[in-house]
Motif scaffolding. Structure first.
Motif, PDB file in Angstrom:
ATOM      1  N   THR A 115       0.844  -1.190   0.000  1.00 50.79           N
ATOM      2  CA  THR A 115       0.000   0.000   0.000  1.00 50.79           C
ATOM      3  C   THR A 115       0.882   1.243   0.000  1.00 50.79           C
ATOM      4  O   THR A 115       2.111   1.159   0.172  1.00 50.79           O
ATOM      5  CB  THR A 115      -0.918   0.021   1.228  1.00 50.79           C
TER       6      THR A 115
ATOM      7  N   ARG B 108       1.063   3.401   2.277  1.00 48.70           N
ATOM      8  CA  ARG B 108       1.683   3.507   3.599  1.00 48.70           C
ATOM      9  C   ARG B 108       2.836   2.512   3.746  1.00 48.70           C
ATOM     10  O   ARG B 108       3.839   2.805   4.404  1.00 48.70           O
ATOM     11  CB  ARG B 108       0.625   3.272   4.669  1.00 48.70           C
ATOM     12  N   ASP B 109       2.703   1.329   3.137  1.00 53.31           N
ATOM     13  CA  ASP B 109       3.803   0.357   3.160  1.00 53.31           C
ATOM     14  C   ASP B 109       5.042   0.914   2.467  1.00 53.31           C
ATOM     15  O   ASP B 109       6.172   0.704   2.908  1.00 53.31           O
ATOM     16  CB  ASP B 109       3.381  -0.946   2.474  1.00 53.31           C
TER      17      ASP B 109
ATOM     18  N   ASN C  33      -4.092   3.314   3.060  1.00 49.00           N
ATOM     19  CA  ASN C  33      -4.038   1.890   2.712  1.00 49.00           C
ATOM     20  C   ASN C  33      -4.639   1.633   1.330  1.00 49.00           C
ATOM     21  O   ASN C  33      -5.641   0.946   1.175  1.00 49.00           O
ATOM     22  CB  ASN C  33      -4.769   1.068   3.774  1.00 49.00           C
TER      23      ASN C  33
END
Length: 534
Positions: A433, A435-436, A474
């Motif tokens: 994602t 955020r990842d 996400n």
């Protein structure tokens, strides 16, 4: 009133304020890219058709320019697109070396080139008829590297077989691709369960620890396996990779060979559909060089791959995207580290430390493993600080110090977005994602290119901008389309193309179809021109 007459508290507060302003002033950094550029990442057609979104292109190739079709190799007073042989030529101009897992140079490209012609001649001699396809069931290795280039140089298609442990599944892929020669590593195939198609006339064994300095006589395992297979396979010829390397014959290139070279595909890819069927796709030189050239143009000039880079492929070369990135590294003159990986998400920590890469090509699972670190209060503080730097448009120093020179990570999405979310229960393990991506950059201090791939397209369809550090939550953000393609979405079920939502269609030099290809991928175009998961 003089400064000495001021209260000590006032003087202290004034000094502290001045110091904070000074620190802020001198430590200020401009963002790596102007924020406005991130909100206009696609060139968008001013008109659209009913039930469709507007057509999106890369800002590198707006609608007043043609799509990228090749490498622009200068030939006299003109330029041509080139082919895979030109990639090898560009690699030699860059003084490229191939290094092994210990960081030791295996061989210069000039020396490796002397192996290509005899290798192709030996391959052709093992087939009673005209050789067209050689299937590779090999990890990332020097044998894999040499064989694929020998085939590409002499108009023989390389079948990229997935590294499956189930022999019945492997049999289906062989039946679908119909190769004449099957090459594998000793001990990885069970011929009592594997069903070879009638097209296979020869089997070639590669030792598990193959090096160019090895000899056939010293490898007892290969000799024993060869004798056993000659008894069990009947009319199918059995040979070793050493025998091909020791061949001194060089195939002459005649006019018919040149015609075959232009017509034969370079790679044949087989893949399983959602219905369980095995389908194949053929990729010719024009598909590959357009995808390679697009990768070279898709990132900013000052960040592109260069001769000083050490590129480590940690994901298997049976994935076409990884092959494209390998060719891109070669065309850029970078050093290539062949580390023997077979994919599947594993990696050797000590290996990476020895090689000290600047660029890695890795699966999503591997990227997440590399970023694993025991949590602590101090680590949490450093993460928050790194997130803050990215919010301002800059990278911070890495939290994990094991790879001090790592600057770019290439990874890609294997499971595209779908309306049926239950069809991909492991998507959290195989996707990243927005955020990842921020977390990966914070941990490794490297920029990430996250691509969306499809088996009908050479390379990537879309990929994130190298300098896009935005936190969109996400959601899987795949970025703009590559400069060798153009894309749009069409109505599908309740999603409307007019709202920039629907099924993704692409076309261009890297696509294996003359018209719009239905990818079966469902998503939407953001106002920033990036394709993303709904």
């Amino acid at each position: 009133m003089s400064l000495s007459d001021l209260p000590p508290l006032t003087l202290g507060l004034a000094g502290l304020t001045t110091a904070l302003i000074a620190v802020r002033w001198f430590s200020h950094k401009y963002p790596d890219i102007h924020p406005v550029a991130l909100y206009h990442q696609s060139s968008i057609s001013p008109v659209r058709q009913p039930d469709e979104s507007a057509v999106h292109r890369s800002v590198v190739t707006p609608f007043t320019y043609p799509l990228i079709t090749g490498l622009d190799i200068r030939d006299g007073e003109t330029y041509r697109d080139g082919d895979v042989r030109d990639v090898w030529t560009l690699a030699k101009k860059g003084d490229v070396t191939v290094i092994d897992a210990s960081g030791k140079t295996i061989m210069q490209y000039d020396e490796l080139e002397t192996k290509l012609a005899p290798l192709a001649a030996a391959l052709a001699s093992y087939s009673p008829q005209s050789l067209s396809k050689v299937a590779l069931y090999l990890p990332n290795s020097l044998a894999n590297f040499l064989l694929s280039f020998a085939c590409a140089t002499y108009g023989i298609a390389t079948v990229l077989l997935p590294l499956l442990s189930d022999m019945s599944d492997l049999s289906k892929h062989l039946e679908a691709t119909q190769p004449e020669i099957f090459v594998y590593v000793v001990g990885t195939v069970d011929f009592t369960k594997l069903i070879l198609p009638a097209s296979v006339s020869a089997v070639v064994l590669v030792p598990a620890n193959f090096t160019l300095s090895s000899t056939n006589s010293t490898d007892k395992d290969v000799t024993e396996w060869t004798q056993q297979l000659k008894k069990s396979l009947g009319t199918v010829q059995v040979h070793t990779f050493f025998e091909m390397l020791e061949s001194t014959a060089v195939p002459p290139i005649v006019e018919s060979d040149k015609l075959k070279f232009t017509r034969m595909p370079v790679f044949v890819v087989s893949y399983a559909t959602s219905q369980g069927n095995i389908e194949t796709r053929s990729f010719h030189h024009r598909h590959l060089v357009s995808a390679v050239a697009a990768q070279m143009r898709a990132i900013p000039q000052h960040e592109k791959l260069q001769a000083s880079d050490v590129v480590v492929p940690l994901d298997s070369w049976h994935e076409l995207y990884n092959r494209i990135m390998l060719l891109t590294a070669m065309a850029s003159g970078s050093h290539i580290a062949i580390c023997g990986t077979s994919g599947g998400g594993g990696y050797d920590l000590d290996l990476l430390k020895r090689v000290d890469p600047t660029v890695i090509i890795a699966s999503v699972r591997t990227v997440k493993q590399i970023c694993e670190l025991k949590s602590s209060l101090f680590t949490s503080f450093k993460l928050m600080r790194a997130y803050g730097f990215q919010a301002q448009g800059n990278l911070s120093t890495p939290i994990i110090k094991s790879y001090p020179h790592l600057r770019i990570i290439y990874t890609h999405e294997n499971q595209p977005p779908s309306l049926d979310k239950s069809a991909a229960p492991t998507s959290a393990e195989t996707s990243l994602t927005s955020r990842d991506l921020i977390h990966v950059r914070a941990m490794l201090g490297a920029r990430v290119v996250y691509a969306l791939t499809h088996p009908k397209i050479a390379g990537a369809l879309c990929q994130t901008h190298l300098l896009d550090y935005r936190d969109l939550g996400n959601v899987r953000l795949f970025g703009p389309v590559l400069p060798c393609l153009e894309a749009m979405v069409r109505d599908i079920e309740t999603l409307k193309g007019g709202n920039r939502q629907g099924g993704l269609f692409v076309r261009g030099p890297a696509a294996t179809g003359p018209d719009w290809i239905d990818t079966g991928i469902v998503g939407e175009w953001g106002e920033d021109g990036c394709f993303r998961e709904l």
